[in-house]
Each structure stands twice: as C-alpha cells, then as structure tokens.
Design an enzyme around this catalytic site. Sequence first.
Site, PDB file in Angstrom:
ATOM      1  N   SER A   1      -3.019  -7.965   3.335  1.00  0.00           N
ATOM      2  CA  SER A   1      -3.076  -7.523   4.676  1.00  0.00           C
ATOM      3  C   SER A   1      -3.563  -8.763   5.340  1.00  0.00           C
ATOM      4  O   SER A   1      -3.069  -8.900   6.686  1.00  0.00           O
ATOM      5  CB  SER A   1      -4.273  -6.379   5.051  1.00  0.00           C
TER       6      SER A   1
ATOM      7  N   LYS B   1     -16.380  -6.343   6.188  1.00  0.00           N
ATOM      8  CA  LYS B   1     -14.873  -7.031   6.284  1.00  0.00           C
ATOM      9  C   LYS B   1     -14.626  -7.139   7.961  1.00  0.00           C
ATOM     10  O   LYS B   1     -13.552  -8.288   8.119  1.00  0.00           O
ATOM     11  CB  LYS B   1     -13.831  -6.201   5.747  1.00  0.00           C
TER      12      LYS B   1
ATOM     13  N   HIS C   1       0.664  -1.238  -0.081  1.00  0.00           N
ATOM     14  CA  HIS C   1      -0.240   0.084   0.030  1.00  0.00           C
ATOM     15  C   HIS C   1       0.856   1.357   0.161  1.00  0.00           C
ATOM     16  O   HIS C   1       0.597   2.244  -0.639  1.00  0.00           O
ATOM     17  CB  HIS C   1      -0.742   0.013   1.278  1.00  0.00           C
TER      18      HIS C   1
ATOM     19  N   ARG D   1      -2.047  -5.618  -8.036  1.00  0.00           N
ATOM     20  CA  ARG D   1      -0.699  -6.649  -7.658  1.00  0.00           C
ATOM     21  C   ARG D   1      -0.270  -7.586  -8.817  1.00  0.00           C
ATOM     22  O   ARG D   1       0.555  -7.696  -9.019  1.00  0.00           O
ATOM     23  CB  ARG D   1      -0.921  -6.994  -6.154  1.00  0.00           C
TER      24      ARG D   1
HETATM   25  N1  COA Z   1      -0.295  -3.938  -1.200  1.00  0.00           N
HETATM   26  C1  COA Z   1      -0.687  -5.006  -0.530  1.00  0.00           C
HETATM   27  N2  COA Z   1      -1.833  -5.402  -0.262  1.00  0.00           N
HETATM   28  C2  COA Z   1      -2.793  -4.846  -1.158  1.00  0.00           C
HETATM   29  C3  COA Z   1      -2.565  -3.889  -2.154  1.00  0.00           C
HETATM   30  C4  COA Z   1      -1.112  -3.564  -2.267  1.00  0.00           C
HETATM   31  N3  COA Z   1      -0.717  -2.482  -3.237  1.00  0.00           N
HETATM   32  N4  COA Z   1      -3.729  -3.448  -2.782  1.00  0.00           N
HETATM   33  C5  COA Z   1      -4.599  -4.466  -2.272  1.00  0.00           C
HETATM   34  N5  COA Z   1      -4.087  -5.192  -1.452  1.00  0.00           N
HETATM   35  C6  COA Z   1      -4.818  -6.005  -0.789  1.00  0.00           C
HETATM   36  C7  COA Z   1      -5.418  -5.596   0.867  1.00  0.00           C
HETATM   37  O1  COA Z   1      -4.187  -5.973   1.714  1.00  0.00           O
HETATM   38  C8  COA Z   1      -6.546  -6.394   1.138  1.00  0.00           C
HETATM   39  O2  COA Z   1      -6.067  -7.880   1.407  1.00  0.00           O
HETATM   40  P1  COA Z   1      -6.902  -8.560   2.486  1.00  0.00           P
HETATM   41  O3  COA Z   1      -8.373  -8.795   1.645  1.00  0.00           O
HETATM   42  O4  COA Z   1      -6.269  -9.969   2.547  1.00  0.00           O
HETATM   43  O5  COA Z   1      -7.007  -7.878   3.567  1.00  0.00           O
HETATM   44  C9  COA Z   1      -7.059  -6.825  -0.385  1.00  0.00           C
HETATM   45  O6  COA Z   1      -6.306  -6.505  -1.316  1.00  0.00           O
HETATM   46  C10 COA Z   1      -8.072  -5.737  -0.912  1.00  0.00           C
HETATM   47  O7  COA Z   1      -7.950  -4.578   0.094  1.00  0.00           O
HETATM   48  P2  COA Z   1      -8.252  -3.138   0.064  1.00  0.00           P
HETATM   49  O8  COA Z   1      -7.409  -2.644  -1.253  1.00  0.00           O
HETATM   50  O9  COA Z   1      -8.154  -2.306   1.198  1.00  0.00           O
HETATM   51  O10 COA Z   1      -9.570  -3.069  -0.748  1.00  0.00           O
HETATM   52  P3  COA Z   1     -10.807  -3.322  -0.226  1.00  0.00           P
HETATM   53  O11 COA Z   1     -11.654  -4.223  -1.342  1.00  0.00           O
HETATM   54  O12 COA Z   1     -10.823  -4.070   1.348  1.00  0.00           O
HETATM   55  O13 COA Z   1     -11.777  -2.166   0.050  1.00  0.00           O
HETATM   56  C11 COA Z   1     -12.928  -0.368  -0.841  1.00  0.00           C
HETATM   57  C12 COA Z   1     -11.822  -1.406  -1.311  1.00  0.00           C
HETATM   58  C13 COA Z   1     -12.790   0.300   0.594  1.00  0.00           C
HETATM   59  C14 COA Z   1     -12.476   0.608  -1.874  1.00  0.00           C
HETATM   60  C15 COA Z   1     -14.422  -0.900  -1.256  1.00  0.00           C
HETATM   61  O14 COA Z   1     -14.806  -1.811  -0.107  1.00  0.00           O
HETATM   62  C16 COA Z   1     -15.343   0.322  -1.402  1.00  0.00           C
HETATM   63  O15 COA Z   1     -15.517   1.002  -2.218  1.00  0.00           O
HETATM   64  N6  COA Z   1     -16.523   0.361  -0.325  1.00  0.00           N
HETATM   65  C17 COA Z   1     -17.425   1.204  -0.311  1.00  0.00           C
HETATM   66  C18 COA Z   1     -18.645   0.581  -0.859  1.00  0.00           C
HETATM   67  C19 COA Z   1     -18.970   1.147  -2.185  1.00  0.00           C
HETATM   68  O16 COA Z   1     -18.499   2.156  -2.786  1.00  0.00           O
HETATM   69  N7  COA Z   1     -19.222   0.037  -2.837  1.00  0.00           N
HETATM   70  C20 COA Z   1     -19.367   0.222  -4.385  1.00  0.00           C
HETATM   71  C21 COA Z   1     -18.209  -0.128  -5.171  1.00  0.00           C
HETATM   72  S1  COA Z   1     -18.155  -1.557  -6.192  1.00  0.00           S
END
Ligand code: COA
Length: 159
Positions: A128, A41, A17, A90
């Site tokens: 994560s 989550k 990240h 990634r």
């Molecule tokens: N390096 C390391 N890990 C990464 C990464 C990076 N560059 N990019 C993504 N990841 C991993 C995270 O660690 C996480 O891992 P985990 O699932 O093992 O914990 C996973 O990829 C996804 O995490 P993250 O990037 O935090 O995204 P998310 O999918 O949890 O959340 C939001 C994304 C918050 C943007 C999304 O849930 C959201 O928009 N929520 C609001 C509701 C909404 O608007 N919904 C409609 C949209 S479809």
Amino acid sequence: MQAAIYPGTFDPLTLGHLDVIERASRIFDRLIVAVGVNASKKPLFSTEERMAMVREVVKDMANVEVDSFSGLLVDYCRNKHVYALIRGLRAFSDFEYEFQMALTNRKLAPEVETIFLMPKETHSYLSSSMVRRIAEMGGNIENFVPPPVRRALERQVRA
Ligand code: COA
C-alpha cells in the site's frame, strides 16, 4: 458455517489484498474484511474511507462483508465468534513479522488460528505504501489497485 476474518490496514486496498480476499472467500462460507483503525500507522485515508473503498470493490461478492476494529485483534475475533484469521504472505520477507504476529495472537487466544494464503505471484511485490508514493508523484497506479481505489487515491492526492 465456516467464517474467517481478514484483518489489515488497507491504506488502501491493493490488487494483492483483493487476490487474498477472493481466495479466502472461495474457502470460507463467510469472510469479514476487518479494517484496522491502527493509530500507530497514521493512515492516509480515514477508517470510513478505507471501509468504503473495500465495500465498493467487494460489492458483488455475496459472502464478503466489511467491518472495522480497534484494540486487540483477538478480542475482535472473540466478539465476532470467528476463530480463523487470514493473512497474506507475499514473500519470504513477510515471514518474520507474520510469524511473530501469529504466535503472539496464539498466545493471547489459543482458539484463534491464523491461516496464510499466498497472493498471485504477479502481486507479490505490491504494498500500500508503494502505491501511495507512486500516486503522490503522479504515476499510473492502474495495474496495482482496483478502479474505485485508483479514483479515490487520485482525488486524495489532488486535494
Ligand atoms: N497485497 C498487497 N500488499 C499487502 C498484502 C497483499 N496481499 N499483504 C500485506 N500487504 C502489505 C500492505 O499493503 C501493507 O503495506 P504498507 O506497510 O506498505 O502500507 C503491509 O503489507 C502490511 O499491511 P497489512 O496487511 O494491512 O497489515 P498491518 O501490518 O498494517 O496490520 C493488523 C495488521 C491490523 C492485523 C495488526 O496491526 C493488528 O492486529 N492490529 C491490532 C492490534 C493487535 O491485536 N496487536 C497484537 C497482534 S501482534
């Protein structure tokens, strides 16, 4: 002034990240790292704890700020008047989920553009949940997360 939002759950923030934050902060004048409350989550860390960790890690990056959001991401973008969204890609396995999310967000708010950045290949396997699992089992996480996150994770798993 070009601004962007980098949203995520950041439970916790990893070096992957951080790599995306550094890349985006070099492209945009202002970057908001937006920590999603993300009720679906069940995060290990509270929203405040996740924000505090990100804040500590980015404290020397003058154009990066930290905020939280709940509800629809595109509503948050509109409230902030910021129309560029950063997401990290990634590996190929991220593509389908990210593609679906980007197109859904585009349908909801055509003025919001999603921009994908690739973290350094040495971080491309990181997630994560993997880091949380290693910490829970007493493994060494120093190659995966910045020092403030390592300290917080170690405190959390000892508690
Ligand atoms: N390096 C390391 N890990 C990464 C990464 C990076 N560059 N990019 C993504 N990841 C991993 C995270 O660690 C996480 O891992 P985990 O699932 O093992 O914990 C996973 O990829 C996804 O995490 P993250 O990037 O935090 O995204 P998310 O999918 O949890 O959340 C939001 C994304 C918050 C943007 C999304 O849930 C959201 O928009 N929520 C609001 C509701 C909404 O608007 N919904 C409609 C949209 S479809």
